[in-house]
Scaffold this active site. Sequence first.
Site, mmCIF file in Angstrom:
data_model
loop_
_atom_site.group_PDB
_atom_site.id
_atom_site.type_symbol
_atom_site.label_atom_id
_atom_site.label_comp_id
_atom_site.label_asym_id
_atom_site.label_seq_id
_atom_site.Cartn_x
_atom_site.Cartn_y
_atom_site.Cartn_z
ATOM 1 C CB SER A 258 40.744 41.541 48.769
ATOM 2 O OG SER A 258 41.072 42.631 47.874
ATOM 3 C CE LYS B 215 39.399 43.414 44.845
ATOM 4 N NZ LYS B 215 40.980 43.719 45.493
ATOM 5 C CB SER C 109 44.355 43.503 48.032
ATOM 6 O OG SER C 109 44.029 43.141 49.305
#
Length: 240
Positions: free
Chosen positions: A156, A77, A180
């Site tokens: 996210s 990420k 997330s």
Amino acid sequence: MKAHELGVAALGRALHAKTVSSTEVTQHLLARLSSHQRLGAFLATDAEAALAAARAADAALSKGAGGALTGVPVAHKDIFVTDFAKSALPSTAGSKMLEGYASPFDATVVARLGAAGMVTLGKLNCDEFAMGSANENSAYGPALNPWNAERVPGGSSGGSAAAVAARLLPAATGTDTGGSIRQPAAFCGVTGIKPTYGVCSRYGMIAFASSLDQAGPLAQSAEDCALLLSSMSGFDPRDA
């Protein structure tokens, strides 16, 4: 079974059995993700660095060395910084504010998975500064749900969940402040773990809310996530 269908544990066993090489798997996945760019899961890749890491993993495996993760591809990420000198991957947190930022070091989570022999394919899309729940707030465009492009992948860590669900790679890292990792894992039908706070170091993880942020893995199964978490976790004196 095709290489992209194998999870972390199964791929690790295949690599140790030498039924496939890390270089072959990496080449296959790089070709596969280039044909799935519309998904918006990846923000950046460095094929040259990935293949160099794969060749190094193959060399270790040929000598009977390496662990369960050696030669297994992963992507991070883009909330985790990555050493630009090792691979030409910017660290943006999904924001134009950090566009082109070249980190001089790896986040602890990135470094530990690299030390375990994993091959970094690239950086994954996320809501800007990890603030969002649909991956629609990335400055570089949304990530799409691979099961239905009209649906969101969650956020996210939407790029991480979408990439694993689309079998672009067997595992990815994510972060979870208020859901997330867990929410996009659920939306995309993969497994994600938010560990107990403090299990994984936050050093090099661009903060959203430091008192709540936590790094964790996303993969096909709980076994796969456990393998990643075993290498990601541990005390780090640099973690505030």
